[in-house]
Every structure is written in structure tokens, then in C-alpha cells.
Design a protein around this motif. Structure first.
Motif, PDB file in Angstrom:
ATOM      1  N   ARG A  94      47.110  26.350  32.026  1.00  0.00           N
ATOM      2  CA  ARG A  94      47.986  27.472  32.076  1.00  0.00           C
ATOM      3  C   ARG A  94      47.493  28.571  32.823  1.00  0.00           C
ATOM      4  O   ARG A  94      46.482  29.386  32.356  1.00  0.00           O
ATOM      5  CB  ARG A  94      48.143  27.944  30.673  1.00  0.00           C
ATOM      6  CG  ARG A  94      48.992  26.935  29.852  1.00  0.00           C
ATOM      7  CD  ARG A  94      49.551  27.302  28.441  1.00  0.00           C
ATOM      8  NE  ARG A  94      48.535  27.446  27.657  1.00  0.00           N
ATOM      9  CZ  ARG A  94      48.748  27.525  26.310  1.00  0.00           C
ATOM     10  NH1 ARG A  94      49.972  27.664  25.629  1.00  0.00           N
ATOM     11  NH2 ARG A  94      47.878  27.422  25.372  1.00  0.00           N
ATOM     12  N   GLY A  96      48.336  31.622  33.473  1.00  0.00           N
ATOM     13  CA  GLY A  96      48.378  32.968  33.086  1.00  0.00           C
ATOM     14  C   GLY A  96      47.323  33.369  31.665  1.00  0.00           C
ATOM     15  O   GLY A  96      47.303  34.167  31.664  1.00  0.00           O
ATOM     16  N   ARG A  97      46.857  32.210  31.305  1.00  0.00           N
ATOM     17  CA  ARG A  97      45.901  32.398  30.370  1.00  0.00           C
ATOM     18  C   ARG A  97      44.454  32.645  30.943  1.00  0.00           C
ATOM     19  O   ARG A  97      43.479  33.087  30.224  1.00  0.00           O
ATOM     20  CB  ARG A  97      45.780  31.181  29.434  1.00  0.00           C
ATOM     21  CG  ARG A  97      47.015  30.960  28.432  1.00  0.00           C
ATOM     22  CD  ARG A  97      46.913  31.909  27.335  1.00  0.00           C
ATOM     23  NE  ARG A  97      47.903  31.661  26.526  1.00  0.00           N
ATOM     24  CZ  ARG A  97      47.760  30.642  25.454  1.00  0.00           C
ATOM     25  NH1 ARG A  97      46.779  30.246  25.057  1.00  0.00           N
ATOM     26  NH2 ARG A  97      49.047  30.646  24.507  1.00  0.00           N
ATOM     27  N   HIS A 169      43.446  41.782  40.043  1.00  0.00           N
ATOM     28  CA  HIS A 169      42.284  40.996  39.779  1.00  0.00           C
ATOM     29  C   HIS A 169      41.237  40.992  40.637  1.00  0.00           C
ATOM     30  O   HIS A 169      40.245  40.271  40.163  1.00  0.00           O
ATOM     31  CB  HIS A 169      42.937  39.525  39.643  1.00  0.00           C
ATOM     32  CG  HIS A 169      44.026  39.000  39.006  1.00  0.00           C
ATOM     33  ND1 HIS A 169      44.790  38.106  39.217  1.00  0.00           N
ATOM     34  CD2 HIS A 169      44.684  39.747  37.819  1.00  0.00           C
ATOM     35  CE1 HIS A 169      45.844  37.959  38.410  1.00  0.00           C
ATOM     36  NE2 HIS A 169      45.688  38.858  37.532  1.00  0.00           N
TER      37      HIS A 169
END
Length: 571
Positions: A94, A96-97, A169
Motif C-alpha cells: 500500500r 500510501g502507508r 517528501h
């Protein structure tokens, strides 16, 4: 079928000061554990010996501001366990994690971050970072490899490999790559080379298989293996169960990791028999082994039931099921004797005791499925609405994919895991009673299709019950209209009821002789076994109680209002 196993990673229990402190911390939950953990002067040593599951629970329940203080001391394999649970959905990462977990790890400081980056599997790092960044290497010095692509300029920590990621990020990526480059230059180079180009599905499959292997060692096998917990185990005596192996081998490498302490003794989790039996296990090594096996079994149930491994409520649900089925298995083999139950826990595998309990529940469920397949009526589960409470609710819980016991009432329905043999027996009895009532109504009452369709239009679902069919037919019979389920004319309802009452004045009671007469009359039309006769009398008395409750208080000249009464179909 594979033998029941638990991870062979614990040695003999030695009550050192550190071990006693760890046991005390593991006995606490939530805020109490957090406070005790943060107060210890040996935080690094304690965290390093916590089972990954327990450290995971602790971090989930902690104040977020305190998480880095504890997480900073985690071993790499503990962090790896967290990522195995948090970053995956099925066999896919995932994306997004990934960033939130990288931020959390980076917030613990450069030293622990460097330690984890050096020790975590390189393929894992490549896959996770590959979901966040794109890395290229220029062909010529000073060449911008992204110059033909729109967006921000790439970042680099070495002037050789260039990285592009989302703007928010960039600082995080610089920190992670910079820390790894300084701590282990060779590993940094291998990571950057692995990140060149697209991360392919072959790498994801490899990392997934390694994750499967690691989780299996913690008691989270693949689904088909986990489903072995639901293989029936029909035994009549504990002597038929396999016996545990010998005590664990002492660990020559120092203090062993503690066993997880899943809170089976917490309020509303385990039945008293399980809690009392666990309290009577006096051998520390046996108690430690049982705690480990309890956690492993709970993890298996989570996988088998396809619960989300990263949600705290999943562990609670699975643990409640394990506790309930263990209680049923222990009671089936030892009765209410807690001392005998403790010996069963010490001598036999928990998974086998769980399966004994499940076998009792499955037998009741299979019986219910058989009854409905044969047609109660016509095999439609929605016909459960036809059954008076709590009969319909009990069967509804039993017929669910994961059977549950109905432990509520009409005002506050509550379904939970089965916890006692008596509950399983009551569920089985409910199945038998429902099967009889289906035969009774179809054999004795004049049920016509048009009348049933009209009733579905006239009556609210909560008013169209088995009792309504019987009582309506009874009053129609009193009016010489046949024992037929058809609407009672409102103007004649009082006339029909008057023939049922012992005295036609409040509080009215049904004639005592009518129960015996009803049973005798039905027996002329339908062969009854002793159990059938018991169910019939019970049902008739329940119906008469409803009739008295709903209509026994009416004034002499009051006409029943079908909007505010149950038990009769009046029009």
C-alpha cells in the motif's frame, strides 16, 4: 495436515529482575503500560525483549508524542514485523502507508534509523522506497536526467544518483538516503542501483513471499493453513487428544524474548472457566508456553477469518473467539472443574481444545443449515423473521458465516462469540424447536397463499410471527371460521377473544384447559414425539402469554386496535 506448532524461540523462564519487570509491563494495558514503560530506567533492554506483537499493541495505544521514545529502541526484526502488518494489503504494497512509516522511523533519530536501514532486508527497502521515489543515473557529468520532464528539479545526496519524488517528501527522502550513505556506503550504493528504473512485480512477489515466511514464524500462516483451526475434532475424552511435547530448551544466548500476553483475562473477553483454569497453571514454563500458544492461535484465527492484521479490534475479535471456543472445549472435556481444565491446558495443545469447542458449535450450525435447506419454509433465510424472539435471533446468529450467540433482547440485540456449552445446547434446541414449528404450521394451520400475501401487506414484519399465525387461526376457529390464518374482522375480534378467556373482565386469562386441548387436537393431526409435544406446549403457553399481555387489559367495550397490538391479524 501440519502438526500444531508454536515458534521455537523461547527458552526456560528465569525470574531475573529484568524479566520480572517485563512481565509486570506486559500484565498492563493501554495508558498504564505506557506510563510504566516510560518510567523504567532500562527502557532499551525492556523494549528489545518485548514480543513484536506486544510492542506493536503498545505503540498503537500510546500517545503519538511518546511513540518515538519507545520505538527508537526496537530491534530491526520488530520494525520489520510492523512493516509486514502495516504496509501490505493482500499480496500488494500500500504506497500510501510507506511515507508515514518512514517519517515515524526517521523521527526516532539518526542512530536508530541508521541501525534499521543497515539491518532491514535490502529487497524490502528497495520495494518500499521504489513506491515513493524514482532514481536515475546521468550518462554524462552535470547532466540533469530529468531535464525533459516537467516538475521540480531532482534531488541528490551524492551528486551521482538523482531522485525525484513528491515535493512534500523530499526532506524525508534526503534524510533517509543521507543517513544510509553515511552509515553504510556500500549498502547505499546497492540500494540506489536496485532503485534504478521501475520496481518490477517480480521484486514485489519475492518480498511478499519473504513476508509470508516471516509472519508464519510469528503465528500468521497463509489462509489455507490457518483454516486448519476449523477442522472438526470429535472426541469423547481428553485421552483421545495429542499430548504436548516436553519443556522448551533453555536459550544459551541469554535472556529469551517474553511470550506475548494477549489480554484473555480482560473483562468481557474470556469466560470464567478459562480465566480460573489459567490461574491454576502453577508451572512458570508451562504458563509461558500457554501464553505463546494462545497468541499464535489468536493470530491463526485472524488469518482464517480474514481480519485486518493492522487493526487492534481484529485482535480483540479473534481473542474473544479463541477464549469462547477454548471454554467450550474445556467444559466439554472437563465439565466445570477448573482444576481439571488447568491440567488440560498444561497437557494438550490449545488448538486442539479450540477445535473441540468449534466442533460443538459447527454441529449446531450444520443442523440449522440442514433444516433450512429442507425448507423452513422454502429454504429462505429471511423467513427467520417469522419466528418469535428470541428464536429467530438465535438462529440468525447461528446461521452466519461465523456463528455467533444471540445474547441480547428485543430492545438491544447483541451478538457475540459462544462462551459455554449451555449456549451451544440452547442454540441446538432452538434449531429443533424451529424445525418443529415449521412442520406444525404447515401441517395444522390452513395457510393459503393469498392470505399470506395479504398479511405481508397488512402487518409490520415485527408483528408477523409464528405466534400471530397460531393465535389468529385460534380466534378464527372460535368464531367458527376454521383454523385458518386469515384476517379477523375487527367488529368480531372481541367476540372471538371472549370464547378464549376464562372470564371476560380484566385482567383476563386464557382458559387453563385450552393448552391441553390444543396439544391433544394437534396430536390428532400431526404425529408428535415427546420432544415435539414439549415444544408444542411451550409454544402454546408462550402464545397465550402474549394474548393476555396484549388483549387481557382491554375495557369491556373496547375494540382491539391492530395498530397498537401484536399477536392477532385484525382488519
Amino acid at each position: 495436515m501440519s502438526e500444531v506448532q508454536t515458534p521455537a524461540r523461547r527458552g526456560q523462564v528465569i525470574a531475573t529482575p529484568l524479566r520480572r519487570e517485563i512481565d509486570e509491563i506486559l500484565s498492563l494495558r493501554g495508558e498504564a503500560r505506557e506510563e510504566r514503560l516510560l518510567a523504567t530506567p532500562r527502557l532499551a533492554a525492556v523494549v528489545a525483549l518485548l514480543p513484536p506483537e506486544e510492542l506493536y499493541f503498545t505503540l498503537k495505544e500510546m500517545d503519538p508524542d511518546n511513540v518515538p521514545l519507545v520505538l527508537a529502541h526496537a530491534r530491526a526484526d520488530q520494525v520489520e514485523f510492523f512493516l509486514d502488518l502495516e504496509l501490505w494489503k493482500g499480496d500488494r504494497v500500500r504506497p500510501g502507508r510507506v511515507v508515514p512509516w518512514l517519517r515515524l522511523l526517521a523521527s526516532c533519530g539518526e542512530a536508530p534509523l541508521a541501525r534499521w536501514l543497515r539491518q532491514l532486508d535490502l529487497a524490502d527497502l528497495t520495494l518500499y522506497l521504489g513506491r515513493v521515489v524514482r532514481v536515475v543515473r546521468p550518462h554524462e557529468p552535470d547532466e540533469d536526467p530529468f531535464q525533459d520532464l516537467p516538475g521540480r528539479a531532482p534531488i541528490t545526496v551524492d551528486g551521482f544518483y538523482y531522485v525525484r519524488c513528491a515535493a512534500e517528501h523530499e526532506d524525508l527522502v534526503k534524510t533517509v538516503l543521507g543517513v544510509l550513505r553515511q552509515a553504510d556506503p556500500d549498502r547505499y550504493l546497492r540500494l540506489m542501483e536496485a532503485l534504478l528504473g521501475e520496481v518490477d512485480s517480480e521484486l514485489e512477489e519475492h518480498v511478499y513471499q519473504e513476508r509470508v515466511r516471516r509472519l508464519a514464524m510469528r503465528g500468521f500462516p497463509e489462509w489455507d493453513e490457518a483454516m486448519e483451526v476449523y477442522v472438526p475434532m470429535e472426541v469423547t475424552s481428553a485421552r483421545e487428544l495429542p499430548v504436548r511435547g516436553g519443556p522448551p530448551t533453555p536459550d544459551p544466548d541469554g535472556e529469551p524474548e517474553a511470550a506475548p500476553r494477549y489480554p484473555i483475562a480482560a473483562p468481557s473477553v474470556a469466560p470464567d472457566l478459562v480465566v480460573r483454569a489459567l490461574g491454576r497453571v502453577r508451572d512458570p514454563a508451562a504458563a509461558e508456553s500457554i501464553q505463546l500458544e494462545l497468541a499464535t492461535l489468536t493470530n491463526r484465527v485472524m488469518v482464517a477469518d480474514r481480519l485486518d492484521l493492522d487493526r487492534m479490534e481484529s485482535y480483540g475479535r479473534a481473542l474473544a473467539k479463541v477464549a469462547g471456543y477454548l471454554a467450550i472445549g474445556l467444559e466439554a472435556l472437563a465439565g466445570p472443574d477448573e482444576e481439571a481444565a488447568a491440567r488440560l491446558l498444561e497437557r494438550h495443545w490449545l488448538q486442539h481444545l479450540f477445535r473441540v469447542g468449534w466442533t460443538r458449535i459447527a454441529a449446531a450450525r450444520n443442523r440449522a443449515r440442514h433444516v433450512f435447506r429442507r425448507g423452513w419454509p422454502e429454504g429462505h433465510k429471511e423467513r427467520l423473521l417469522f419466528l418469535d424472539p428470541p428464536l429467530g435471533e438465535i438462529l440468525d446468529g447461528l446461521l452466519r458465516p461465523h456463528p455467533l450467540w444471540y445474547a441480547g433482547d428485543e430492545a438491544a440485540p447483541v451478538y457475540r462469540e459462544f462462551r459455554a456449552v449451555s449456549e451451544v445446547d440452547r442454540a441446538s434446541r432452538a434449531v429443533d424447536k424451529a424445525e418443529f414449528l415449521g412442520r406444525f404450521l404447515l401441517s395444522v394451520v390452513d395457510l393459503r397463499l393469498d392470505d399470506c400475501k395479504e398479511a405481508l401487506r397488512d402487518l409490520e414484519p415485527e408483528h408477523l410471527k409464528t405466534s400471530t399465525v397460531f393465535l389468529t387461526s385460534l380466534v378464527n376457529a372460535a368464531l367458527d371460521r376454521g383454523f385458518r390464518f386469515a384476517p379477523i374482522p375487527r367488529r368480531r375480534a372481541r367476540e372471538g377473544l371472549a370464547k378464549v378467556w376464562e372470564e371476560d373482565r380484566p385482567p383476563r386469562r386464557v382458559k387453563p384447559s385450552l393448552a391441553d386441548a390444543s396439544v391433544e387436537w394437534v396430536e390428532l393431526l400431526l404425529p408428535l414425539s415427546g420432544t415435539d409435544r414439549m415444544f408444542l406446549r411451550e409454544f402454546v403457553l408462550e402464545c397465550f402469554g402474549l394474548l393476555e399481555e396484549e388483549f387481557g387489559h382491554l375495557a369491556p367495550d373496547e375494540v382491539p386496535d391492530p395498530r397498537f397490538t401484536r399477536g392477532l391479524w385484525i382488519r
